[in-house]
Design an enzyme around this catalytic site. Structure first.
Site, PDB file in Angstrom:
ATOM      1  N   THR A 128     -31.229  23.938  14.278  1.00  0.00           N
ATOM      2  CA  THR A 128     -31.940  22.670  14.411  1.00  0.00           C
ATOM      3  C   THR A 128     -32.773  22.653  15.685  1.00  0.00           C
ATOM      4  O   THR A 128     -33.731  21.883  15.778  1.00  0.00           O
ATOM      5  CB  THR A 128     -30.952  21.476  14.417  1.00  0.00           C
ATOM      6  OG1 THR A 128     -29.828  21.798  15.234  1.00  0.00           O
ATOM      7  CG2 THR A 128     -30.491  21.151  13.018  1.00  0.00           C
ATOM      8  N   LYS A 187     -26.297  35.127  17.061  1.00  0.00           N
ATOM      9  CA  LYS A 187     -27.561  34.520  17.481  1.00  0.00           C
ATOM     10  C   LYS A 187     -28.410  35.500  18.293  1.00  0.00           C
ATOM     11  O   LYS A 187     -29.577  35.267  18.555  1.00  0.00           O
ATOM     12  CB  LYS A 187     -27.299  33.246  18.282  1.00  0.00           C
ATOM     13  CG  LYS A 187     -26.638  32.138  17.441  1.00  0.00           C
ATOM     14  CD  LYS A 187     -26.336  30.907  18.289  1.00  0.00           C
ATOM     15  CE  LYS A 187     -25.521  29.855  17.562  1.00  0.00           C
ATOM     16  NZ  LYS A 187     -26.326  29.001  16.653  1.00  0.00           N
ATOM     17  N   LYS A 195     -29.109  27.645  22.868  1.00  0.00           N
ATOM     18  CA  LYS A 195     -28.202  27.423  21.741  1.00  0.00           C
ATOM     19  C   LYS A 195     -26.845  27.958  22.170  1.00  0.00           C
ATOM     20  O   LYS A 195     -26.746  28.615  23.212  1.00  0.00           O
ATOM     21  CB  LYS A 195     -28.691  28.169  20.494  1.00  0.00           C
ATOM     22  CG  LYS A 195     -29.069  29.628  20.802  1.00  0.00           C
ATOM     23  CD  LYS A 195     -29.740  30.338  19.636  1.00  0.00           C
ATOM     24  CE  LYS A 195     -31.143  29.902  19.320  1.00  0.00           C
ATOM     25  NZ  LYS A 195     -31.257  28.922  18.253  1.00  0.00           N
ATOM     26  N   HIS A 229     -21.379  24.361   6.912  1.00  0.00           N
ATOM     27  CA  HIS A 229     -22.350  24.661   7.977  1.00  0.00           C
ATOM     28  C   HIS A 229     -22.330  26.108   8.427  1.00  0.00           C
ATOM     29  O   HIS A 229     -22.974  26.453   9.414  1.00  0.00           O
ATOM     30  CB  HIS A 229     -22.086  23.793   9.203  1.00  0.00           C
ATOM     31  CG  HIS A 229     -22.294  22.339   8.989  1.00  0.00           C
ATOM     32  ND1 HIS A 229     -23.468  21.686   9.308  1.00  0.00           N
ATOM     33  CD2 HIS A 229     -21.475  21.395   8.476  1.00  0.00           C
ATOM     34  CE1 HIS A 229     -23.346  20.403   9.017  1.00  0.00           C
ATOM     35  NE2 HIS A 229     -22.153  20.202   8.514  1.00  0.00           N
TER      36      HIS A 229
END
Ligand code: 26W
Length: 768
Positions: free
Chosen positions: A615, A513, A507, A330
Site C-alpha cells: 500500500t 521485500k 516498509k 493478506h
C-alpha cells in the site's frame, strides 16, 4: 461544521482551568493538546450518538491491529477545522504544529494494520456504517533506535500525552472467561470522522482488567498474594502488541489476546441485539463481520458457542455464522499462516475448541475425503476454518487473489468458487495527500476543483493540465524534499540536499521485500564510482525506513548492513558527492507522511508473488512518484492504470519464479558476475564491523543454506541494476516529471473509498 473561534477558545480555556488549573497562555503543549482535543470532541458528540442510534445494518471490522498514527491533525482536517484551529491558536500565540510531538497510536505492525485504519476513515467518508473492533494495547509497536548500527527496541508508551480521543465506556464492560482465568474487558471508543460529512463511526478497542478490584483487606491479612497475581495476569493480556509481521509465533498469550477481543466484541453485540428484542437467528440482518486475516478467526467458534448458549441448535448457529463472517487473506507466506496446537487451544478454551471440532465433523460429513480439514495432526488451521465458514473470502490485489485460487487455497476454491472475490487494497487520500501535501493539493484544486477529494478517479481530469503543472510540481516536490531533509538532519544527523534524487524504500524489514537487493545495488554503484567506471552518477539519496521484528535475526542483520553501508558512503569524500545513504529511525505513520510527498523514486522490489498488495506503493503514486518495482502485488495494477512505460519494471515474473526455483543455484550467479561477487564478499571480508556475526548469517542464507537465496536476490540483481541506472539517468528531464504526474493522475483506483465501496457492494451490503 460552523466554527465559532471565540467560543472554541473559551471552551478550551475552560477545560484548561477545570482539568489543569491553567489557561491558554501558560498551558504546556501537552495540556493544551488535551484540552483542545476534548473541546473538539465536545463539538461532535451529537453526531456520534446519532450514528449509534440509527437502525442500519453495520459491519464490524475485526482486527488485532489498527495502525492509526496521530489523530489530531487528521480529525481536524476531516471535521473541516484544521485551518480554524490553527488560526484560533495563533490568535493566542500558540502553534498547532507543536502537537507534532504527540505520539502516534502505533497499534499495528505494518500494511494490515494501516489498511484497517484507512478503511475506517474511508467508510466514514463514504457514509458506510463500518466500526472497528480491536485491542487497546498498553504499548504499541516498539520504538526503534540504532546503537552502533544495530536496531535497539524500547517500549512505546503511546498515551504518554494522554488519550483525549478515546472514551472509556464502563457501562459496556463484559467478562471474558478462559479455563484458568476470568478477566474484565472494558471498551474505549474512538470516533472516526468522515470527511466533512457529519458521519462519525466508532473504533472500539478493548482493555483487559482484573475482575475484582484489588482487595486491600485481603492483602493486609496477607492473603493478598493470590489476588495480586491474578490482577497482574489480567492486565497482561492487552499489555503489548506482538511485533511480528508475517511470522506466526505460537505464543499462548497471543491466542488469549485474539480470543479476548473477539469474545468481548461478540458479547457486546449480542447483548445489544437482545436488548432490542431481536431474534438472534437473524443476527445477520443487523451485523456482518470482516475478519482481518486469521488473527480474529477464533470469533467463528466463539459466536457458535454464544448462539447455542442462547438456545440455537448448532446448525442454526452455523447458518448465522456463515452469513455473518467474511475473511480477508493478506499473505501467502507459509510461515505467516496461523496454526495453533490443538492441545494448547483445548486447554485454555475447551468450549471454543469443541465448536471447532464440530465444524471439523460437519466438514468431514460432507464426504470429500481428507483434502479438506480444519484440525489435522493435532494442529488447528485457522485459515481453513475461516474459509469453511465464511460467506466470502478475498485477496487484496488481482495477482494475490489469483495465487490464492490457483495455489494456496486451490482445493477450497474448486469446492466453492463463488466464495472467492478480489478487492484490491486502497489508501485514504485525505491522510495521504490532503493532510501531508497541501501545496500540491492547492495547485490541483485550482485546476480541477475539489471533487477528487472524495472521488479520486476524478484526478484524471489533471491529465489535461500536466504540461502546465510541470513547473509547480517540481517546485513543490523540491520544497517537500527540503522539509524532509531538515527533519532528517535533526533526527538522524545526516545532511541531504534536495538537489539529490530521493530514492526511497520504506516498509517492514523482511527478506521477501528485498531491502538487501537495494543495498547491494548501492554498493555496486559505490564501487563503480570508486573505480572510476562511472564518473557521472546522478546524485542520489538512498533513504530507508523499516522496523525488524525483534526475533528476526536476518532482518536485523540487514539493518546493520545498510547502516554500515551508509557510514562508508557518507564518509567518503569522493563518493558522497554522488550519493548519500540514510536509514531513518523509528519509521512510522507520521514519518511516512513526511516521506511519501518528498520521494522521487518508490522502491517496490519484492520477489514476484510474495507481496500480497503493498500500500505504500499507492501512497507514493498519489504524491507523484514513479515506481521502481517488480510485477508483484498492486504494482501490476499500478502499471495497468498508469502505463508500464511510466514506471520502471524489472525482474522475474510470478510465472518465471516457479521455473527458476527448480534449478536455482545462486553460487553460479555470484561466480559469473564478479562485480556482484565483490559486493557479496563485503558481508564476510571485514569491510564492515559486525561483532555479532549477523552479516555472515546473511551471506550464508544467500549461498550456503539448504535452500539458498529463497527470494532470488541474486537472480534479479543484474536486471534491477540495469533498470535502476536507467531511471536515475532519466531523472531531471521533463519526461520524468511527466511520468510522475501521469502516475498521480492515474491513482484513482487505489483510493480506499473505492475499496470499501467494493466491500460494501460485494460483501456487506449495508445501506441497501
Ligand atoms: C501471525 C503473524 C502475522 C502477522 C501479521 C501474520 C500475518 C500478518 C499480516 C497479514 C502481514 C501483513 O501486514 N500483510 C500485508 O497486508 C497488507 C494489506 O493487505 C498488504 O498490502 C501487504 O502486501 C501484506 O504484506
Amino acid at each position: 461544521m460552523q466554527f465559532d473561534r471565540e467560543a472554541f477558545l473559551r471552551e478550551t480555556d475552560r477545560i484548561l482551568h477545570a482539568e489543569y488549573e491553567t489557561d491558554l497562555r501558560s498551558a504546556t503543549n501537552k495540556e493544551l493538546y488535551n484540552a483542545l482535543s476534548r473541546a473538539v470532541m465536545g463539538l461532535c458528540w451529537e453526531d456520534w450518538s446519532k450514528e449509534r442510534r440509527t437502525q442500519k445494518k453495520r459491519c464490524g471490522y475485526f482486527s488485532a491491529e489498527f495502525l492509526m498514527g496521530r489523530a489530531i491533525f487528521s480529525n481536524l482536517l476531516n471535521l473541516g477545522l484544521l485551518e480554524d484551529a490553527r488560526e484560533a491558536l495563533s490568535s493566542v500565540q500558540r502553534d498547532l504544529n507543536d502537537f507534532e510531538e504527540v505520539e502516534d497510536a502505533a497499534l499495528g505492525n505494518g500494511g494490515l494494520g494501516r489498511l484497517a485504519a484507512c478503511y475506517l476513515e474511508s467508510a466514514a467518508s463514504m457514509n458506510i456504517p463500518l466500526d472497528g473492533y480491536g485491542i487497546r494495547y498498553r504499548y504499541g509497536l516498539f520504538r526503534q533506535t540504532f546503537v552502533d548500527g544495530y536496531q535497539h527496541e524500547e517500549g512505546d508508551d503511546w498515551t504518554k500525552w494522554g488519550d483525549p480521543w478515546s472514551v472509556r465506556v464502563e457501562r459496556d464492560a463484559v467478562i471474558v472467561s478462559f479455563a484458568d482465568q476470568k478477566v474484565r474487558a472494558v471498551p474505549y471508543d474512538m470516533p472516526i470522522f468522515g470527511y466533512r460529512n457529519g458521519v462519525v463511526n466508532t473504533l472500539r478497542l478493548w482493555a483487559s482488567e482484573p475482575v475484582q478490584e484489588f482487595d486491600f483487606a485481603a492483602f493486609n491479612e496477607m492473603h493478598g498474594e493470590h489476588t495480586a497475581q491474578e490482577n497482574f495476569a489480567a492486565t497482561k493480556i492487552t499489555d503489548v502488541l506482538y511485533p511480528n509481521d508475517n511470522t506466526m509465533v505460537g505464543k499462548i498469550l497471543r491466542l488469549r489476546q485474539q480470543y479476548f477481543m473477539v469474545s468481548a466484541s461478540l458479547q457486546d453485540i449480542m447483548r445489544k441485539q437482545k436488548e432490542k428484542g431481536a431474534d438472534l437467528r437473524e443476527l445477520d440482518r443487523a451485523y456482518c463481520f470482516q475478519l482481518n486475516d486469521t488473527h480474529p478467526v477464533i470469533a467463528i467458534p466463539e459466536l457458535l458457542r454464544l448462539l447455542q448458549a442462547e438456545g440455537l441448535t448448532f446448525e442454526e448457529a452455523f447458518g448465522v455464522c456463515s452469513r455473518c463472517f467474511n475473511f480477508t487473506n493478506h499473505t501467502i507466506l507459509a510461515e505467516a499462516l496461523e496454526k495453533w496446537d490443538a492441545l494448547a487451544l483445548s486447554d485454555i478454551l475447551p468450549n471454543v475448541f469443541r465448536e471447532i471440532e464440530k465444524c471439523q465433523q460437519r466438514l468431514q460429513a460432507e464426504g470429500q475425503g481428507d483434502k479438506f480439514y480444519i484440525i489435522r495432526d493435532n494442529v488447528v488451521h485457522m485459515a481453513n476454518l475461516a474459509i469453511y465458514v465464511s460467506a466470502r473470502v478475498n485477496g487484496v490485489a488481482e495477482i494475490h487473489t489469483n495465487i490464492l485460487k490457483r495455489e494456496t487455497f486451490r482445493d477450497w476454491y474448486e469446492r466453492t468458487p463463488e466464495k472467492f472475490v478480489n478487492i484490491t487494497n486502497g489508501i485514504t487520500p485525505r491522510r495521504w495527500m490532503l493532510l501531508n501535501n497541501p501545496k500540491m493539493v492547492a495547485q490541483i484544486d485550482s485546476r480541477i476543483g475539489t471533487a477528487w477529494h472524495t472521488d479520486l478517479k476524478r484526478l484524471q481530469e489533471m491529465k489535461g493540465h500536466i504540461e502546465d503543472m510541470l513547473p509547480v510540481f517540481g517546485a513543490i516536490k523540491r520544497e517537500n524534499k527540503q522539509k524532509l531533509a531538515d527533519y532528517i538532519r535533526v533526527h538522524e544527523g545526516v545532511e541531504l540536499s534536495p538537489d539529490f534524487i530521493f530514492d526511497v524504500q520504506v516498509k517492514r524489514l523482511h527478506e521477501y521485500k528485498r531491502q538487501l537487493l537495494n543495498a547491494f545495488s548501492i554498493l555496486y554503484f559505490y564501487y563503480a564510482i570508486k573505480d572510476g567506471e562511472i564518473t557521472d552518477f546522478p546524485p542520489t539519496a538512498f533513504i530507508f525506513g523499516a522496523k525488524a521484528a525483534p526475533g528476526y535475526y536476518n532482518a536485523k542483520g540487514i539493518i546493520k548492513y545498510i547502516n554500515e553501508i551508509a557510514k562508508l558512503v557518507n564518509a567518503d569524500e569522493q563518493v558522497s558527492k554522488f550519493m548519500k545513504v540514510v536509514f531513518v529511525q523509528n519509521y512510522n505513520v507520521s514519518y511516512a507522511e513526511k516521506i511519501v510527498c518528498a520521494a522521487d523514486v518508490s522502491e517496490q522490489i519484492s520477489l514476484a508473488g510474495m507481496e500480497a498488495s503493498g500500500t505504500s506503493n499507492m501512497k507514493f503514486m498519489l504524491n507523484g512518484t514513479v515506481t521502481l518495482g517488480t510485477l508483484d502485488g498492486a504494482n501490476v495494477e499500478i502499471c495497468e492504470e498508469a502505463g508500464r512505460e511510466n514506471n520502471y519494471i524489472f525482474g522475474a515474473t510470478v510465472e518465471e519464479v516457479a521455473a527458476i526455483k527448480q534449478f536455482y543455484c545462486p553460487r553460479e550467479i555470484a561466480e559469473g558476475n564478479h562485480k556482484l561477487k565483490r559486493v557479496l564478499e563485503t558481508l564476510v571480508n571485514g569491510t564492515f564491523s559486525d561483532d555479532k556475526g549477523m552479516l555472515r548469517h546473511i551471506y550464508d542464507s544467500l549461498l550456503n543454506d539448504y535452500n539458498p537465496d529463497r527470494f532470488l536476490v541474486l537472480y534479479d540483481f543484474a536486471d534491477y541494476v540495469r533498470v535502476k541506472e536507467q531511471l536515475l539517468r532519466d531523472y531531471g528531464t521533463q519526461d520524468f516529471d511527466r511520468k510522475c504526474l501521469v502516475n498521480m493522475a492515474s491513482v484513482g483506483k487505489f483510493s480506499a473509498d473505492r475499496s470499501v465501496t467494493d466491500y460494501n457492494e460485494l460483501i456487506w451490503k449495508l445501506n441497501g
